[in-house]
Motif scaffolding. Structure first.
Motif, PDB file in Angstrom:
ATOM      1  N   ALA A 105       0.855  -1.184   0.000  1.00 31.93           N
ATOM      2  CA  ALA A 105       0.000   0.000   0.000  1.00 31.93           C
ATOM      3  C   ALA A 105       0.890   1.233   0.000  1.00 31.93           C
ATOM      4  CB  ALA A 105      -0.919   0.006   1.220  1.00 31.93           C
ATOM      5  N   ALA A 106       0.742   2.084  -0.994  1.00 25.12           N
ATOM      6  CA  ALA A 106       1.451   3.358  -1.025  1.00 25.12           C
ATOM      7  C   ALA A 106       0.699   4.354  -0.151  1.00 25.12           C
ATOM      8  CB  ALA A 106       1.550   3.877  -2.453  1.00 25.12           C
ATOM      9  N   ALA A 107       1.435   5.183   0.562  1.00 22.82           N
ATOM     10  CA  ALA A 107       0.802   6.119   1.492  1.00 22.82           C
ATOM     11  C   ALA A 107       1.577   7.419   1.545  1.00 22.82           C
ATOM     12  CB  ALA A 107       0.709   5.499   2.887  1.00 22.82           C
ATOM     13  N   VAL A 108       0.909   8.462   2.075  1.00 23.15           N
ATOM     14  CA  VAL A 108       1.546   9.759   2.289  1.00 23.15           C
ATOM     15  C   VAL A 108       1.335  10.151   3.744  1.00 23.15           C
ATOM     16  CG1 VAL A 108      -0.528  11.018   1.560  1.00 23.15           C
ATOM     17  CG2 VAL A 108       1.722  12.137   1.452  1.00 23.15           C
ATOM     18  N   VAL A 109       2.352  10.759   4.342  1.00 24.37           N
ATOM     19  CA  VAL A 109       2.276  11.153   5.747  1.00 24.37           C
ATOM     20  C   VAL A 109       1.354  12.354   5.908  1.00 24.37           C
ATOM     21  CG1 VAL A 109       3.588  11.923   7.759  1.00 24.37           C
ATOM     22  CG2 VAL A 109       4.615  10.297   6.150  1.00 24.37           C
ATOM     23  N   ILE A 110       0.412  12.245   6.848  1.00 22.88           N
ATOM     24  CA  ILE A 110      -0.502  13.356   7.145  1.00 22.88           C
ATOM     25  C   ILE A 110      -0.014  14.138   8.364  1.00 22.88           C
ATOM     26  CG2 ILE A 110      -2.882  13.997   7.671  1.00 22.88           C
ATOM     27  CD1 ILE A 110      -2.419  12.802   4.880  1.00 22.88           C
ATOM     28  N   VAL A 139      -1.068   8.244   8.354  1.00 19.88           N
ATOM     29  CA  VAL A 139      -0.857   8.232   6.913  1.00 19.88           C
ATOM     30  C   VAL A 139      -2.162   8.036   6.173  1.00 19.88           C
ATOM     31  CG1 VAL A 139       1.478   7.308   7.228  1.00 19.88           C
ATOM     32  CG2 VAL A 139      -0.415   5.745   6.769  1.00 19.88           C
ATOM     33  N   GLU A 140      -2.186   8.496   4.946  1.00 21.12           N
ATOM     34  CA  GLU A 140      -3.330   8.294   4.061  1.00 21.12           C
ATOM     35  C   GLU A 140      -2.919   7.357   2.936  1.00 21.12           C
ATOM     36  OE1 GLU A 140      -6.679  10.838   1.545  1.00 21.12           O
ATOM     37  OE2 GLU A 140      -4.875  11.851   2.307  1.00 21.12           O
ATOM     38  N   ILE A 141      -3.717   6.332   2.710  1.00 16.33           N
ATOM     39  CA  ILE A 141      -3.417   5.355   1.669  1.00 16.33           C
ATOM     40  C   ILE A 141      -3.784   5.944   0.307  1.00 16.33           C
ATOM     41  CG2 ILE A 141      -3.792   3.001   0.866  1.00 16.33           C
ATOM     42  CD1 ILE A 141      -2.522   3.277   3.676  1.00 16.33           C
ATOM     43  N   THR A 142      -2.841   5.880  -0.627  1.00 17.85           N
ATOM     44  CA  THR A 142      -3.078   6.439  -1.959  1.00 17.85           C
ATOM     45  C   THR A 142      -3.302   5.358  -3.012  1.00 17.85           C
ATOM     46  OG1 THR A 142      -0.686   6.557  -2.340  1.00 17.85           O
ATOM     47  CG2 THR A 142      -1.765   8.523  -1.439  1.00 17.85           C
ATOM     48  N   SER A 143      -2.772   4.156  -2.786  1.00 18.13           N
ATOM     49  CA  SER A 143      -3.006   3.048  -3.724  1.00 18.13           C
ATOM     50  C   SER A 143      -2.648   1.731  -3.046  1.00 18.13           C
ATOM     51  CB  SER A 143      -2.172   3.218  -5.009  1.00 18.13           C
ATOM     52  OG  SER A 143      -0.789   3.150  -4.721  1.00 18.13           O
ATOM     53  N   ARG A 144      -3.177   0.660  -3.591  1.00 13.88           N
ATOM     54  CA  ARG A 144      -2.897  -0.673  -3.076  1.00 13.88           C
ATOM     55  C   ARG A 144      -2.448  -1.572  -4.215  1.00 13.88           C
ATOM     56  NH1 ARG A 144      -7.118   1.243   0.018  1.00 13.88           N
ATOM     57  NH2 ARG A 144      -6.934   0.901   2.296  1.00 13.88           N
TER      58      ARG A 144
END
Length: 244
Positions: A49-54, A63-68
């Motif tokens: 799962a790709a994610a970005v730090v919130i 983190v928010e998941i951007t893709s799986r």
């Protein structure tokens, strides 16, 4: 630079999650990730799962998941039977083999292994290999975590059984005539490769492995250390199998 990878027991099903525990501490305190930076989560079984730090807390990240995604396990499967070595040579071998793509490592109590894994000491030694493989898999951004077999190690008899059930089995040996660069390889199943300890493989071990169907092979004219032979052989196999 590629996004750092962190291993989790299970991937989140929601769009947001808190990364805590040892992985959260490493991300927030050691790597000092900040809001807006990207990372990759993996379950060690192919799921990602790709994610970005919130937001960043004390030893935690939201983190928010951007893709799986999911990565199939490589075929054929590469298994290395590693003779137990003294000092940190075994851990060095595990680290390097994990980085180049080994799928399973089997600690082998060879006749000429100087160190014996017995009782609590053996359990602790095996756990070091497990930890080393885990950290190396993260560094290499691997979605599949290598398996470390043994309880804590495996005997020559157990190794011979494993070789007998493999699609192809090879023993690295300096006196072998066949080369790993030219020997026939299967398209599926397991390729099991045996690497001896510092003192090499005893004749009766070599005979037992040959009886189980394993073929002695060599890499070249040089005699490699137990800590480097496995990674060199895996590199050859990775190229020949199209992994690299």
């Amino acid at each position: 630079m590629s996004a750092p990878l962190f291993l989790v027991e299970s991937l989140p099903t929601a769009d947001r999650m808190t990364l805590d525990g040892p992985e959260g501490r490493h991300a927030a305190t050691v790597q000092r990730l900040r809001p807006g930076e990207r990372l990759l989560l993996a379950d060690g079984r192919g799921g990602t799962a790709a994610a970005v730090v919130i937001t960043v807390g004390k030893d935690t990240l939201d983190v928010e998941i951007t893709s799986r995604g999911y990565v199939d396990a490589p075929v054929p499967r590469l298994v290395v039977v590693q003779g137990i070595a003294k000092g940190d040579r075994g851990e060095l071998a595990v680290q390097a083999m994990t980085e180049v793509g080994v799928d399973e490592i089997v600690p082998w109590a060879a006749e000429r292994s100087i160190v014996l894994w017995r009782g609590d000491r053996g359990v602790r030694a095996r756990e070091k290999w497990v930890t080393t493989a885990r950290e190396a898999a993260k560094q290499a951004r691997r979605p599949w975590l290598p398996v470390v077999a043994g309880s804590p190690d495996e005997s020559t008899t157990q190794v011979a059984r494993r070789l007998a059930g493999a699609a192809a089995a090879f023993v690295l040996h300096e006196a072998a005539e066949e080369r790993l660069t030219t020997v026939a390889l299967p398209a599926a199943g397991e390729i099991v490769l045996v690497v001896g300890p510092e003192g090499g493989i005893a004749d009766r071990e070599l005979d037992a492995f040959a009886e189980a169907g394993a073929r002695p092979v060599r890499l070249g004219s040089s005699v490699l250390r137990t800590s480097t032979a496995g990674v060199a052989a895996l590199s050859v196999l990775s190229v020949r199998l199209g992994r690299w």
